[in-house]
Enzyme design. Structure first.
Site, PDB file in Angstrom:
ATOM      1  N   LYS A 116       0.810  -1.216   0.000  1.00  0.00           N
ATOM      2  CA  LYS A 116       0.000   0.000   0.000  1.00  0.00           C
ATOM      3  C   LYS A 116       0.848   1.274   0.000  1.00  0.00           C
ATOM      4  O   LYS A 116       0.392   2.327  -0.443  1.00  0.00           O
ATOM      5  CB  LYS A 116      -0.987  -0.044   1.156  1.00  0.00           C
ATOM      6  CG  LYS A 116      -1.999  -1.172   0.927  1.00  0.00           C
ATOM      7  CD  LYS A 116      -2.839  -1.476   2.123  1.00  0.00           C
ATOM      8  CE  LYS A 116      -3.993  -0.516   2.212  1.00  0.00           C
ATOM      9  NZ  LYS A 116      -4.961  -0.931   3.246  1.00  0.00           N
ATOM     10  N   GLY A 164      -8.633  -6.207   4.679  1.00  0.00           N
ATOM     11  CA  GLY A 164      -9.654  -6.603   5.648  1.00  0.00           C
ATOM     12  C   GLY A 164      -9.613  -5.804   6.942  1.00  0.00           C
ATOM     13  O   GLY A 164     -10.112  -6.254   7.967  1.00  0.00           O
ATOM     14  N   GLY A 165      -9.005  -4.625   6.889  1.00  0.00           N
ATOM     15  CA  GLY A 165      -8.975  -3.763   8.072  1.00  0.00           C
ATOM     16  C   GLY A 165      -7.968  -4.199   9.128  1.00  0.00           C
ATOM     17  O   GLY A 165      -7.848  -3.555  10.172  1.00  0.00           O
ATOM     18  N   LYS A 237     -17.322  -3.942   4.621  1.00  0.00           N
ATOM     19  CA  LYS A 237     -18.499  -3.378   3.965  1.00  0.00           C
ATOM     20  C   LYS A 237     -19.710  -4.293   4.145  1.00  0.00           C
ATOM     21  O   LYS A 237     -19.588  -5.505   4.051  1.00  0.00           O
ATOM     22  CB  LYS A 237     -18.219  -3.227   2.464  1.00  0.00           C
ATOM     23  CG  LYS A 237     -17.032  -2.328   2.171  1.00  0.00           C
ATOM     24  CD  LYS A 237     -16.464  -2.567   0.780  1.00  0.00           C
ATOM     25  CE  LYS A 237     -15.174  -1.792   0.586  1.00  0.00           C
ATOM     26  NZ  LYS A 237     -14.452  -2.193  -0.634  1.00  0.00           N
ATOM     27  N   GLU A 287      -6.380   2.878  -1.542  1.00  0.00           N
ATOM     28  CA  GLU A 287      -5.744   1.664  -2.067  1.00  0.00           C
ATOM     29  C   GLU A 287      -6.410   1.240  -3.368  1.00  0.00           C
ATOM     30  O   GLU A 287      -7.455   1.755  -3.737  1.00  0.00           O
ATOM     31  CB  GLU A 287      -5.816   0.518  -1.048  1.00  0.00           C
ATOM     32  CG  GLU A 287      -7.211  -0.003  -0.808  1.00  0.00           C
ATOM     33  CD  GLU A 287      -7.217  -1.363  -0.109  1.00  0.00           C
ATOM     34  OE1 GLU A 287      -6.200  -2.070  -0.134  1.00  0.00           O
ATOM     35  OE2 GLU A 287      -8.270  -1.718   0.431  1.00  0.00           O
ATOM     36  N   ARG A 291      -8.624  -7.045  -8.494  1.00  0.00           N
ATOM     37  CA  ARG A 291      -9.438  -8.259  -8.676  1.00  0.00           C
ATOM     38  C   ARG A 291     -10.896  -7.843  -8.822  1.00  0.00           C
ATOM     39  O   ARG A 291     -11.228  -6.679  -8.668  1.00  0.00           O
ATOM     40  CB  ARG A 291      -9.315  -9.139  -7.426  1.00  0.00           C
ATOM     41  CG  ARG A 291      -9.666  -8.348  -6.174  1.00  0.00           C
ATOM     42  CD  ARG A 291      -9.757  -9.199  -4.928  1.00  0.00           C
ATOM     43  NE  ARG A 291      -9.639  -8.407  -3.723  1.00  0.00           N
ATOM     44  CZ  ARG A 291     -10.599  -7.720  -3.142  1.00  0.00           C
ATOM     45  NH1 ARG A 291     -11.809  -7.689  -3.685  1.00  0.00           N
ATOM     46  NH2 ARG A 291     -10.390  -7.036  -2.038  1.00  0.00           N
ATOM     47  N   VAL A 294     -16.493  -8.196  -4.298  1.00  0.00           N
ATOM     48  CA  VAL A 294     -17.790  -8.711  -3.842  1.00  0.00           C
ATOM     49  C   VAL A 294     -18.923  -7.834  -4.385  1.00  0.00           C
ATOM     50  O   VAL A 294     -19.943  -8.327  -4.858  1.00  0.00           O
ATOM     51  CB  VAL A 294     -17.835  -8.732  -2.291  1.00  0.00           C
ATOM     52  CG1 VAL A 294     -19.205  -9.191  -1.804  1.00  0.00           C
ATOM     53  CG2 VAL A 294     -16.733  -9.609  -1.717  1.00  0.00           C
TER      54      VAL A 294
HETATM   55  P1  ADP Z   1      -7.945  -2.595   4.129  1.00  0.00           P
HETATM   56  O1  ADP Z   1      -7.062  -2.828   2.953  1.00  0.00           O
HETATM   57  O2  ADP Z   1      -7.481  -3.250   5.380  1.00  0.00           O
HETATM   58  O3  ADP Z   1      -9.386  -2.847   3.818  1.00  0.00           O
HETATM   59  P2  ADP Z   1      -8.261   0.268   3.637  1.00  0.00           P
HETATM   60  O4  ADP Z   1      -7.108   1.165   3.455  1.00  0.00           O
HETATM   61  O5  ADP Z   1      -9.014  -0.132   2.400  1.00  0.00           O
HETATM   62  O6  ADP Z   1      -7.797  -1.033   4.450  1.00  0.00           O
HETATM   63  O7  ADP Z   1      -9.273   0.904   4.648  1.00  0.00           O
HETATM   64  C1  ADP Z   1     -10.410   0.190   5.116  1.00  0.00           C
HETATM   65  C2  ADP Z   1     -11.396   1.169   5.735  1.00  0.00           C
HETATM   66  O8  ADP Z   1     -10.754   1.839   6.845  1.00  0.00           O
HETATM   67  C3  ADP Z   1     -11.866   2.288   4.812  1.00  0.00           C
HETATM   68  O9  ADP Z   1     -12.946   1.903   3.995  1.00  0.00           O
HETATM   69  C4  ADP Z   1     -12.259   3.332   5.837  1.00  0.00           C
HETATM   70  O10 ADP Z   1     -13.501   3.037   6.406  1.00  0.00           O
HETATM   71  C5  ADP Z   1     -11.202   3.182   6.926  1.00  0.00           C
HETATM   72  N1  ADP Z   1     -10.041   4.086   6.694  1.00  0.00           N
HETATM   73  C6  ADP Z   1      -8.945   3.822   5.958  1.00  0.00           C
HETATM   74  N2  ADP Z   1      -8.097   4.877   5.909  1.00  0.00           N
HETATM   75  C7  ADP Z   1      -8.665   5.844   6.652  1.00  0.00           C
HETATM   76  C8  ADP Z   1      -8.298   7.193   7.013  1.00  0.00           C
HETATM   77  N3  ADP Z   1      -7.152   7.736   6.591  1.00  0.00           N
HETATM   78  N4  ADP Z   1      -9.142   7.904   7.818  1.00  0.00           N
HETATM   79  C9  ADP Z   1     -10.298   7.341   8.264  1.00  0.00           C
HETATM   80  N5  ADP Z   1     -10.693   6.088   7.966  1.00  0.00           N
HETATM   81  C10 ADP Z   1      -9.919   5.341   7.173  1.00  0.00           C
END
Ligand code: ADP
Length: 450
Positions: A116, A164-165, A237, A287, A291, A294
């Site tokens: 990332k 996945g957070g 989500k 990010e 792929r 869902v």
């Molecule tokens: P992952 O790859 O683990 O899913 P992401 O970068 O896509 O991580 O972020 C997942 C979720 O986390 C986002 O959809 C959002 O809800 C929250 N998030 C990510 N970055 C930020 C940020 N800079 N500020 C606030 N929330 C964030």
């Protein structure tokens, strides 16, 4: 075009890919673990191969077993779906080394977007706005404090290999860095075997808005509009819709073109999703997923473009036949992820479905691989199915969704359906007025407990 596609996945997405294969007249091979002998994707495929015992690492993630299955059946391409090996660049390369096509992006792009930190650097270079934060990995709390002071607290510590957070931690003040960096690192190491972390400004109440893209790998690429995936729990989500209630046509065109141009420059191949946080009229890249996702049916419903079919076409070396001006958006679509979980505690609820009656009617689509009498195995994710509803307007879509949810019967297990039945009746949802923390605030309010 391919003669035979092996689908390296299970559940609803395996079925979704099978449908595209059938429409294209391509033979299909299902693979399955011993826990999935009775699964629908196995029943509907032309051939099937058992690739190992229930744990995913021994079956759906087992590369030698998948290669053997290709060899035995003579498959000339593999569709990885989402999850499992879909974003594993090495898997894509191994297939290529065996003269088998991978239905997905070039390995170099999978690898690039899988890191990332590199993904953000690339986005920035290609003119895509990114969330303010560290330029690279952070190793010490001193470094972290200095970045955080310049962008302002609170900040997020995020895993470079994230997904996945996992590995995401919020830091409110300098003293907390020491502990939070360590926790984020440990979580990242456990989940991804890689503990590199970076820092990003924490946006308080943004929306999650993502753009669907398609490229043919030779410099043609288009965007297919956005999906608003702000309704999340623990970064997962649960409800996705398109178009976003927050965007208008000029905004969509402007950021959409920025994204499509970047994909043309990369010579991106296949389907992908460029994810943004949207705050106060500004987009911030977080990010890119390399792929099918869902929530792809939301885009299919408002564009009438079959994304899986297009993935297969471009992977076989075909040109992208759709131009940007061919993409017309019509109406509104919402997807609800129906999980086998308690709708209040979200505890997994695997087991046997004793009664199953999916809804129907105009504008209603159910993507699911379950059936009456099917037992949901406890080994995999808890997605039972996706209910996707389309309407001419957002109002009509919600009206139809409410009706479809009331019609849907899944007995024998607990599902998240009661949550969606409550959501379609909430004023903020009806008004489209929500952000990424709205759902967790709603769940904390206790309104779901009655
Ligand atoms: P992952 O790859 O683990 O899913 P992401 O970068 O896509 O991580 O972020 C997942 C979720 O986390 C986002 O959809 C959002 O809800 C929250 N998030 C990510 N970055 C930020 C940020 N800079 N500020 C606030 N929330 C964030």
């Amino acid at each position: 075009m391919f003669d035979k596609i092996l689908i390296a996945n299970r559940g609803e997405i395996a079925l979704r890919i099978l449908r595209a294969c059938k429409e294209l007249g391509i033979s299909s091979v299902a693979v399955h673990s011993t826990a999935d002998e009775d699964a629908m994707h196995v029943r509907l495929a032309d051939e099937s191969v058992c690739i190992g015992p229930p744990p995913a690492r021994d079956s759906y993630l087992n590369i030698p077993a998948l290669l053997a299955a290709c060899e035995i059946t003579g498959a000339d391409a593999v569709h990885p779906g989402y999850g499992f090996l879909s974003e594993n660049a090495r898997f894509a390369e191994i297939l290529q080394e065996h003269s088998i096509h991978f239905i997905g992006p070039k390995p170099a792009h999978i690898r690039l977007m899988g890191d990332k930190i590199e993904a953000k650097r690339t986005a920035k270079r290609l003119g895509i706005p990114v969330v303010p934060g560290s330029d690279g990995p952070i190793s010490t709390s001193q470094e972290a404090i200095s970045v955080a002071n310049s962008i302002g607290f609170p900040v997020l510590v995020k895993a470079a290999a994230g997904g996945g957070g996992r590995g995401i931690k919020i830091v409110q003040k300098p003293e907390d860095f020491e502990a939070m960096l360590a926790t984020a690192r440990a979580e990242a190491k456990a989940a991804f075997a890689e503990d590199s972390v970076y820092i990003e400004k924490y946006l308080a109440e943004p929306r999650h808005i993502e753009f669907q893209v398609l490229g043919d790998g030779h410099g043609r690429a288009i965007h297919l509009g956005e999906r608003d995936c702000s309704l999340q729990r623990r970064y997962q989500k649960l409800w996705e819709e398109g178009p976003s209630p927050a965007l208008n046509e000029p905004m969509r065109e402007s950021i959409g073109e920025t994204v499509a141009k970047a994909m043309r420059e990369l010579e991106y191949l296949g389907a992908g999703t460029v994810e943004f946080l949207y705050d106060n009229g500004n987009f911030y890249f977080i990010e890119m997923n390399t792929r099918i996702q869902v929530e792809h049916p939301v885009t299919e419903m408002i564009t009438d473009i079959d994304l899986v079919l297009e993935q297969i076409r471009v992977a076989a070396g075909g040109d992208l036949e759709i131009s940007q001006s061919d993409v017309k958006f019509h109406g509104h679509a919402v997807e609800c992820r129906i999980n086998a979980e308690n709708p209040v505690s979200f505890r997994a609820s695997p087991g046997k479905i004793v009664h199953y009656h999916p809804p129907g009617g105009l504008g209603v689509r159910v993507d699911s691989a379950v059936y009456h009498g099917y037992s949901i195995p406890p080994y995999y994710d808890s997605l039972v199915g996706k209910l996707i509803v389309h309407g001419k307007t957002r109002g009509e879509c919600l009206m139809r969704l409410k009706r479809a949810l009331d019609e849907f019967v899944i007995d024998g297990i607990e599902t998240t359906m009661p949550l969606f039945r409550a959501l379609v009746r909430e004023k903020d949802i009806i008004d489209g007025d929500y952000h990424i923390h709205w759902l967790e605030e709603f769940l904390r309010s206790g309104r779901m407990n009655g």
